[in-house]
Design an enzyme around this catalytic site. Structure first.
Site, PDB file in Angstrom:
ATOM      1  N   ASP A 147       3.522   6.057  -6.955  1.00  0.00           N
ATOM      2  CA  ASP A 147       3.114   6.009  -5.719  1.00  0.00           C
ATOM      3  C   ASP A 147       3.424   7.448  -5.123  1.00  0.00           C
ATOM      4  O   ASP A 147       2.900   7.805  -4.004  1.00  0.00           O
ATOM      5  CB  ASP A 147       3.857   4.726  -5.035  1.00  0.00           C
ATOM      6  CG  ASP A 147       5.309   4.656  -5.573  1.00  0.00           C
ATOM      7  OD1 ASP A 147       5.627   5.599  -6.205  1.00  0.00           O
ATOM      8  OD2 ASP A 147       5.804   3.706  -5.006  1.00  0.00           O
ATOM      9  N   LEU A 168       0.915  -1.144  -0.049  1.00  0.00           N
ATOM     10  CA  LEU A 168       0.148   0.192   0.111  1.00  0.00           C
ATOM     11  C   LEU A 168       0.904   1.227  -0.209  1.00  0.00           C
ATOM     12  O   LEU A 168       0.241   2.477   0.180  1.00  0.00           O
ATOM     13  CB  LEU A 168      -1.045  -0.057   1.127  1.00  0.00           C
ATOM     14  CG  LEU A 168      -2.119  -0.796   0.947  1.00  0.00           C
ATOM     15  CD1 LEU A 168      -2.932  -0.639   2.446  1.00  0.00           C
ATOM     16  CD2 LEU A 168      -3.092  -0.752  -0.166  1.00  0.00           C
TER      17      LEU A 168
END
Ligand code: MEV
Length: 324
Positions: free
Chosen positions: A156, A110
């Protein structure tokens, strides 16, 4: 009084376009509301000290002016350390710094590395009075990530900085917010940790060996990502789910699927999801399903039945921020 700064940044979930983004095609990423929090305190001693109790790092310290990129060691430390090194090289840090990180990330995949990189750069910018734009924050963070892992599109980092949901091109060539408020997602971890650099290089190798076919797949992925962007803007989740299924088929063609992810993906599809696919490098980590609210309970049960760990996390989270 000693100045203390507290920063937090969100994690990320890749929705469409993983791998093809490494070949110049767009991807869509959403920021998720599991956050990394970092507290930084300037010190007189020219040292970097890191405490990251959730990953077992206690009392880690280095001389500030001899920081270098190390090939191994805990990931959490490597990104923070390298971010401090890159920042010090660019701006010259006038003090040492004590850093403590606290992660709300339940699982791998994540974006904890990107969030801790962004938090570090943002904290140093605040402490030194450098008013960095989002783009400058991105550039320093991206340099850090490339120094640590040698590869990466930077999607990201963009999610950690801008937050929300983004249409993104490699290296931050395009970072465009997509206007949506909620996303009806069920996110699940497969229980296996993905090895991103290995997956990226296996796809690169395949591309070398079979350029024409692979370019064809990347072109299709681009069309899927562009259609998904429109579908998301229209809130046409049935269409977005269908596109997720097609994207998954193409990811399988790249060789980045795995049995555990497939089991979860089929469980979601067979219990009423509009569609499901892996998210990220593949070979493990997360998958997500697009699911109408009325079917979420059923889909979650089916996924848990197959051994998946449902992660309760909301998409479209706010980007990096200074915490009070
Ligand atoms: C990994 O989460 C996503 C990849 O596209 C690599 C990247 O974009 O940095 C495989």
């Amino acid at each position: 009084m000693r100045r203390v700064i507290k920063i937090s940044a969100p994690g990320k979930l890749m929705l469409f376009g993983e791998h093809s983004v490494m070949f110049g095609k767009p991807c869509i990423v959403t920021a998720v509301d599991q956050r990394m929090t970092l507290v930084a305190i300037p010190t007189e001693e020219r040292k970097l000290k890191i405490e990251a109790p959730d990953i077992g790092i206690i009392g880690h310290q280095r001389e500030l002016d001899s920081l270098r990129v190390v090939a191994n060691g805990p990931k959490g430390v490597r990104f923070v350390e390298t971010a401090v090194k890159v920042f010090n090289e660019k701006f010259g840090l006038p003090f040492g710094v004590d850093v403590e990180t606290k992660s709300a990330f339940e699982t791998s995949g994540l974006g904890s590395s990107s969030a801790s990189t962004v938090c570090t750069v943002k904290a140093l910018a605040e402490l030194t009075g450098n008013r960095l734009s989002k783009r400058e924050l991105f550039d320093i963070s991206y340099k850090t990530v490339l120094e640590v892992q040698g590869t990466g599109s930077g999607f990201d980092l963009a999610a950690a900085i801008w937050g929300g949901t983004l249409y993104y091109l490699y290296g931050g060539e395009k970072i465009e917010p997509i206007k949506i408020d909620k996303l009806p997602l069920v996110i699940t971890h497969s229980g296996i940790k993905a090895e991103t650099p290995a997956m990226v290089s296996s796809v690169k190798q395949k591309h070398k060996e079979n350029r024409k076919v692979m370019d064809g797949i990347f072109k299709l992925m681009e069309e899927i990502t562009d259609s998904a962007k429109q579908g998301l803007e229209r809130k046409d989740y049935k269409e977005v789910g269908e596109l997720a299924n097609i994207n998954q088929g193409l990811l399988e063609a790249l060789g980045v699927g795995c049995a555990e992810l497939s089991r979860l993906i089929f469980a979601a599809r067979n219990s009423g999801a509009y569609g499901a696919k892996l998210s990220g490098a593949g070979g493990g980590d997360c998958m997500y399903a697009i699911v109408a609210n009325r079917n979420k309970g059923r889909v979650k049960d089916a996924i848990k039945d197959k051994g998946g760990r449902v992660i309760e996390v909301r998409a479209n989270a706010e980007g990096v921020r200074v915490e009070k």
